[in-house]
Write an enzyme that holds these catalytic residues in place. Structure first.
Site, PDB file in Angstrom:
ATOM      1  N   GLU A 124       0.816  -1.212   0.000  1.00  0.00           N
ATOM      2  CA  GLU A 124       0.000   0.000   0.000  1.00  0.00           C
ATOM      3  C   GLU A 124       0.849   1.261   0.000  1.00  0.00           C
ATOM      4  O   GLU A 124       0.554   2.225  -0.708  1.00  0.00           O
ATOM      5  CB  GLU A 124      -0.938   0.003   1.223  1.00  0.00           C
ATOM      6  CG  GLU A 124      -2.062  -1.016   1.161  1.00  0.00           C
ATOM      7  CD  GLU A 124      -1.659  -2.421   1.575  1.00  0.00           C
ATOM      8  OE1 GLU A 124      -0.462  -2.644   1.887  1.00  0.00           O
ATOM      9  OE2 GLU A 124      -2.530  -3.303   1.582  1.00  0.00           O
ATOM     10  N   HIS A 132     -10.815  -4.033  10.662  1.00  0.00           N
ATOM     11  CA  HIS A 132     -11.395  -4.161   9.322  1.00  0.00           C
ATOM     12  C   HIS A 132     -12.657  -3.316   9.145  1.00  0.00           C
ATOM     13  O   HIS A 132     -13.424  -3.545   8.215  1.00  0.00           O
ATOM     14  CB  HIS A 132     -11.733  -5.630   9.031  1.00  0.00           C
ATOM     15  CG  HIS A 132     -10.601  -6.386   8.378  1.00  0.00           C
ATOM     16  ND1 HIS A 132      -9.285  -6.118   8.627  1.00  0.00           N
ATOM     17  CD2 HIS A 132     -10.603  -7.396   7.469  1.00  0.00           C
ATOM     18  CE1 HIS A 132      -8.523  -6.948   7.905  1.00  0.00           C
ATOM     19  NE2 HIS A 132      -9.300  -7.730   7.198  1.00  0.00           N
TER      20      HIS A 132
HETATM   21  C1  LIG Z   1      -2.073  -4.516   4.715  1.00  0.00           C
HETATM   22  C2  LIG Z   1      -3.172  -5.333   4.155  1.00  0.00           C
HETATM   23  N1  LIG Z   1      -3.463  -5.219   2.855  1.00  0.00           N
HETATM   24  C3  LIG Z   1      -4.450  -5.968   2.317  1.00  0.00           C
HETATM   25  C4  LIG Z   1      -5.158  -6.841   3.080  1.00  0.00           C
HETATM   26  C5  LIG Z   1      -6.272  -7.689   2.472  1.00  0.00           C
HETATM   27  N2  LIG Z   1      -5.845  -9.079   2.447  1.00  0.00           N
HETATM   28  C6  LIG Z   1      -6.229  -9.931   3.404  1.00  0.00           C
HETATM   29  S1  LIG Z   1      -5.530 -11.427   3.225  1.00  0.00           S
HETATM   30  C7  LIG Z   1      -4.698 -10.960   1.848  1.00  0.00           C
HETATM   31  C8  LIG Z   1      -3.813 -11.924   1.142  1.00  0.00           C
HETATM   32  C9  LIG Z   1      -2.634 -12.300   1.931  1.00  0.00           C
HETATM   33  O1  LIG Z   1      -1.959 -13.333   1.292  1.00  0.00           O
HETATM   34  P1  LIG Z   1      -0.821 -14.147   2.015  1.00  0.00           P
HETATM   35  O2  LIG Z   1       0.090 -13.239   2.753  1.00  0.00           O
HETATM   36  O3  LIG Z   1      -0.185 -14.991   0.965  1.00  0.00           O
HETATM   37  O4  LIG Z   1      -1.573 -15.053   3.085  1.00  0.00           O
HETATM   38  P2  LIG Z   1      -2.650 -16.212   2.861  1.00  0.00           P
HETATM   39  O5  LIG Z   1      -3.995 -15.582   2.925  1.00  0.00           O
HETATM   40  O6  LIG Z   1      -2.380 -16.861   1.548  1.00  0.00           O
HETATM   41  O7  LIG Z   1      -2.479 -17.132   4.002  1.00  0.00           O
HETATM   42  C10 LIG Z   1      -4.987  -9.632   1.540  1.00  0.00           C
HETATM   43  C11 LIG Z   1      -4.462  -8.931   0.368  1.00  0.00           C
HETATM   44  C12 LIG Z   1      -4.854  -6.902   4.453  1.00  0.00           C
HETATM   45  N3  LIG Z   1      -5.520  -7.695   5.289  1.00  0.00           N
HETATM   46  N4  LIG Z   1      -3.846  -6.163   4.962  1.00  0.00           N
END
Ligand SMILES: Cc1ncc(C[n+]2csc(CCOP(=O)(O)OP(=O)(O)O)c2C)c(N)n1
Ligand SMILES: [Mg+2]
Lengths: 348, 319
Positions: free
Chosen positions: A61, A130
């Site tokens: 971000e 959230h």
């Molecule tokens: C700073 C931030 N940006 C965006 C999000 C929205 N978001 C929630 S989970 C996610 C994906 C995260 O992927 P990863 O780190 O690979 O973890 P996984 O869900 O695959 O376990 C996103 C973009 C968030 N929670 N926090």
């Protein structure tokens, strides 16, 4: 032509029409190309305009906000979308230290025409990280415009205005507004910054609702009507610049002002509105004012506490009733949960 | 050891299957991210730790919480939003914590707990404790600046921390290669001079062995940090209890090798039927009791809305 659209459809339409009109408009953000389409607001955009103008970003971000700023300095008009305003906190440095100040600190030599769209609000136990509504943080910063439209008509017109404006604009959407329906002209139009809207006329009390709270204020207005109280409901639409004149005109007529925010009250949008009203009405002691907003705690996830955390049509009506009766009488309408809150279900 | 690993895997799988089953009743009214398919990473890592070691995790945190010894009853109660939950119902699935068990909390904002793990490790070094800290995060988190800032500082100060990247190839519905120029997270750790390994096949025994050796070395030689990129696969949708292979962003054929390589089935085949059945029986009872506990607990009292915003007036003594 005037049609009924949802707020989400109005946002999508504004984006499509502006992208068609102006090739410098681009859309970026986490999930903008996702099949869920950020509640439909970006659905199909990538198919229509291609992956160069509409793209998903890495989870960065802070960096991507800087990228948008740089692109804006080069003449593009980026719309950077965040599915939750909580994530905009990661980009505060770029927004506050750079986007808001670039024009001023470079003596007018550059502009940063970016739109930061972010979604706020309750729904399905989003909890402390959230659901935050942090519009007041941005109202505090000179150089940022802050808009929080509550109707589909204003969503479209404000977004077009925000895209065309040469300044950084924080465009704030409450998740519970996305499904709201209303008249939206099919052609392009702008809703100017700094112009509030009177949504309902009344004579006993002025209710100012911010973002989704306009919907709850309108419901409260109907409840109050049933017990003989006539409430005027105002939507500021734009929080910075703020149209204090429209609010003042109403308050001078009703003598009572209740500001209901979709955020915390301390140092919030409601504080600013009350402060400006107070400054303009000094020497008029009979005016009463009050404000409502989130409870002064982080948002709890569990539903029973969450219900207490947020103002709603019943608590607004009951507070307004007490104000009108100088706190000599009390009354609360029967509690009905807002349909959009009941209908919105997870897992998301 | 095999039976311990098997128990941990079975327990997490079954707990999450129960959560998935119950989800449609709306008793759990908040976003819930399941680890089904990925349990081997949390189990391999946490079984290799001491009970006094500490982990920091993500919103996809049930496996990490349970593997490290977090209280199951309090976790289910937390998902139900009950006052007996590990966060009194105020957090939900994304904010699990059990300090006693060394689970220091999970966050809904991607990447945010990585530096906390580093800071905790710093405190352990300062206090001359031989605690090892583990930071769990996904392949998406490494795109955040804070990941690199945290690695840099941890490496600079040689802190007693093990970074564990659970690489399931996706961040929500975006593939790693749509977000990063290459699948080489392990290489980034090496550029910080952190010894790093990538484990390709979700092999719970290998993860266990490598993490155990790493933790021992960190303790005996004060030679942190370490980094593991654990390739794994999420079987369920990003958030919620459903399957999503029909949504177009990934194919079931991609998942098939991971189903075939299920570590739970693998260990099951290595254990005798008696051991297996005993463990299954015990775990099922424990799970039933945990859900019963959640069901019968009360929601937090209304006054709880205002508690825990601030701590009590401090006793100004050095601890
Ligand atoms: C700073 C931030 N940006 C965006 C999000 C929205 N978001 C929630 S989970 C996610 C994906 C995260 O992927 P990863 O780190 O690979 O973890 P996984 O869900 O695959 O376990 C996103 C973009 C968030 N929670 N926090
Ligand atoms: Mg991932």
């Amino acid at each position: 032509m005037d049609r009924i659209l949802t707020y989400a459809e109005a946002i999508r339409e504004a984006t499509v029409q502006e992208m068609t009109r102006d090739p410098s408009v681009i859309v970026l953000g986490l999930g903008v190309d996702d099949f869920k389409g950020l509640y439909g607001t970006t659905r199909g955009l990538q198919d229509e305009f291609g992956p160069e103008r509409v793209f998903d970003t890495p989870l960065s971000e802070d960096g991507m906000t800087g990228v948008a700023i740089g692109a804006a300095m080069a003449g593009l008009r980026p719309i950077h979308v965040h599915i939750r305003m909580d994530f905009v906190l990661l980009a505060m440095n770029q927004i506050v230290n750079m986007a808001a100040k670039a024009r001023y600190m470079y003596g007018g030599a550059v502009s940063v025409p970016i739109v930061v769209r972010s979604i706020i609000g309750r729904s399905w136990g989003q909890g402390p990280q959230h659901s935050q509504a942090l519009h007041a943080l941005f109202m505090h910063i000179p150089g940022l415009r802050v808009v929080a439209p509550s109707t589909p008509y204003d969503a479209k017109g404000c977004l077009i205005m925000s895209i065309r404006d040469d300044n950084p604009v924080m465009f704030i959407e409450h998740r519970m507004l996305h499904s709201q329906r209303g008249h939206v002209p099919s052609d392009l139009y702008t809703v100017p910054f700094g112009k509030a809207r009177v949504l309902a006329k009344g004579s006993d009390i002025t209710l100012v609702g911010i973002s989704y709270m306009t919907v709850e204020c309108l419901r409260a207005q109907r409840y109050l009507g049933e017990v003989g109280i006539s409430a005027e409901v105002i939507d500021p639409v734009c929080l910075s610049p703020l149209d204090i004149e429209t609010i003042l005109t109403s308050v001078k007529k009703t003598g009572r002002l209740l500001v209901v925010d979709s955020g915390w009250t301390v140092c919030g949008a409601s504080s600013e509105i009350l402060a400006q009203v107070a400054e303009h009405t000094q020497g008029t002691p009979q005016i009463r004012w009050q404000r409502m907003g989130f409870a002064p705690v982080p948002c709890p996830t569990t539903k029973n506490l969450e219900n207490l955390f947020y103002p709603n049509a019943q608590t607004v009506a009951s507070t307004a009733f007490a104000m009108v009766h100088d706190n000599q009488r009390s009354w609360t309408p029967v509690h009905k949960e807002a349909p959009e809150i009941v209908e919105f279900k997870g897992p998301f | 050891m095999l039976d311990k690993l098997y128990r941990a895997l079975y327990r997490i799988r079954r707990v999450e299957e129960e959560i998935a089953r119950i989800y449609s009743t709306d008793k759990i009214k908040s976003p819930t991210h399941l680890s089904i398919g990925q349990e081997a990473v949390a189990v391999g890592v946490c079984e290799a730790l001491r009970s006094t070691d500490v982990v920091f995790g993500t919103y996809r945190g049930h496996a990490c919480y349970l593997a490290k010894g977090g209280d199951l009853r309090k976790m289910i109660a937390e998902l139900y939003g009950k006052g007996t939950g590990c966060a009194k119902g105020k957090g939900g699935s994304m904010h699990l914590i059990d300090v006693r068990a060394g689970v220091m909390g999970t966050s809904a904002v991607v990447g945010t707990t990585i530096p906390h793990a580093v800071g905790y490790a710093y405190a352990m070094r300062l206090r001359r404790q031989d605690t090892v800290v583990v930071s769990f995060f996904g392949d998406g988190a490494i795109e955040e600046g804070v990941f690199h800032e945290s690695m840099n500082f941890a490496a600079l100060r040689r802190l007693p921390i093990i970074f564990v990247c659970e690489n399931n190839s996706y961040a929500i519905h975006a593939h790693q290669l749509a977000r990063q120029p290459a699948s080489n997270i392990v290489e980034r750790a090496r550029t910080y001079l952190i010894p790093a390994e990538r484990i390709e096949d979700n092999d719970v025994l290998r993860i266990y062995g490598l993490v155990k050796a790493a933790a021992d070395e960190i303790r005996s030689k004060q030679s942190g940090p370490r980094f593991f990129e654990c390739m794994t696969y999420r079987w369920k949708e990003h958030v919620g209890p459903g399957d999503d292979f029909d949504r177009g962003y990934r194919s079931i054929s991609e998942a098939q090798p991971w189903f075939a390589n299920d570590q739970l089935k693998r260990l099951e085949s290595l254990l005798g039927p008696q051991v297996r059945e005993r463990i299954m029986g015990e775990v099922e009872v424990e799970i039933a009791q945990a859900f019963q506990f959640a069901e019968s607990s009360s929601f937090p009292a209304e006054e709880e809305l205002y508690t825990d915003v601030f701590g009590e007036a401090a006793q100004w003594t050095a601890s």
